[in-house]
Design an enzyme around this catalytic site. Structure first.
Site, PDB file in Angstrom:
ATOM      1  CB  CYS A 133     -31.081  29.353  38.206  1.00 12.86           C
ATOM      2  SG  CYS A 133     -29.880  29.826  39.454  1.00 12.86           S
ATOM      3  CB  CYS A 136     -29.073  26.881  40.278  1.00 10.77           C
ATOM      4  SG  CYS A 136     -29.890  28.373  40.813  1.00 10.77           S
ATOM      5  CG  ASP A 137     -29.646  24.354  37.164  1.00  7.75           C
ATOM      6  OD1 ASP A 137     -29.465  23.730  38.222  1.00  7.75           O
ATOM      7  OD2 ASP A 137     -30.750  24.814  36.816  1.00  7.75           O
TER       8      ASP A 137
END
Ligand code: NAP
Length: 307
Positions: A133, A136-137
């Site tokens: 992701c 997200c990261d």
């Protein structure tokens, strides 16, 4: 035991649309979602191809608006994981990690989960440089070098998003041409921070506590090369989340649930919507359309069987 007309399993665009249409049809409905509402949409950064989406529409904001609209019209939400489902007479009985439900009808909108490459080091370094992701990261790789694995829309779009943070993004693809839409390819090729490595698969993800490199194998020559990277983002497709329903509905060899144009499955009273359904085009718009149709079909089914 809580009772509903319709229980919707999954809170991505398909489930949220089903909730909206069910509420507007005055069905008492609840959306069960084990994570946060939005599904894959909530982990996608730029949404360019949802009709009417304004410039710079992002996934988390769009999914939050979808959820708010659902709640406004009367859908309930529960952050719960479905554990089992069975049908007795005409009713469905669902158990989650927190509650038990009785429902006249069910919409399966569980979507799909990222596939793994299956190479050495992938599991070991998950969360330590291996991610599925970018939204997200990506932040953790500011000014660093990352490799994106895959050749579809996700790999190139998420790769482009990562160029806003990382200093360099390699895209490693197992063939010599991308599967992604031509319009997406054009944008990616014009991005100076991206470099494309063709005909190559990841043999191993290496590191010392955290990722520091990958070994690539050229599938045509067999040659092995090492690439220094700080992170590996895997976008090699998704597998449908349908295991719990295997005995109730028809499922293809990959795991996608078969539904007809009205989103009906083999089991009367169960409808399917979104990425978990076998279909040609998996997009936010087709997920949302599936959800709307599934809810209207559920409404008709309930009127026919229960009223
Ligand atoms: P996808 O279209 O299935 O592409 C997966 C890619 O990963 C393919 O290029 C495939 O290679 C490669 N691959 C698969 N297994 C691999 C392995 N074990 N090792 C290395 N490479 C592997 O998946 P996606 O890109 O996630 O897209 C999924 C769906 O969502 C598609 O329908 C897509 O159109 C849609 N989507 C749309 C958008 C958009 O419209 N903006 C954005 C994201 C996703 P091959 O090409 O050789 O098979």
């Amino acid at each position: 035991m809580k009772t509903y007309d319709l229980v919707i399993i999954g809170g991505g665009p398909a489930g949220l649309s089903a909730g909206l249409y069910a509420s507007r049809a005055k069905l008492k409905n609840i959306v069960l979602e084990k994570g946060d509402a939005g599904g894959q949409l909530a982990t996608t950064n730029d949404i360019d191809n949802y009709p009417g989406s304004a410039e710079n529409t992002n996934g988390p904001a769009l999914s939050q608006r979808m959820k708010d609209q659902c709640v406004e019209f009367g859908s309930e939400f529960a952050k719960e994981e479905l554990l089992s489902i069975e049908k007795k007479d005409k009713l469905f009985y669902l158990k989650t990690d927190k509650n038990e439900y009785e429902a006249k009808s069910v919409v399966i909108a569980t979507g799909s989960n990222p596939k793994e490459i299956g190479c050495k080091g992938e599991k070991e370094f998950r969360g330590m440089g291996v991610s599925y992701c970018a939204t997200c990261d990506g932040f953790f790789f500011k000014d660093l070098t990352v490799a994106v694995i895959g050749g579809g829309d996700s790999a190139l779009e998420e790769g482009m998003f990562l160029t806003k943070l990382a200093k360099k993004v390699y895209v490693v693809h197992r063939r010599d041409e991308f599967r992604a839409a031509k319009s997406i390819q054009e944008k990616a090729f014009a991005n100076s921070k991206m470099e494309f490595i063709y005909d190559s698969v990841v043999e191993e993800i290496k590191g010392d506590g955290v990722v520091n490199g990958i070994t690539l194998k050229n599938v045509k020559t067999g040659e092995l090369t090492n690439l220094s990277v700080d992170g590996v983002f895997v976008f090699v497709g998704y597998k449908p989340d349908s295991t719990l329903f295997e005995d109730m509905v028809e499922i293809d060899e990959i795991g996608f649930i078969i539904g007809d144009e009205e989103m009906k499955t083999k089991m009367e009273g169960i409808f399917v919507a979104g990425d978990v359904r076998q279909k040609m085009l998996k997009q936010v718009i087709t997920a949302a359309a599936d959800g709307a149709i599934a809810a209207v079909s559920a409404e008709k089914y309930i009127a026919r069987v229960f009223e």
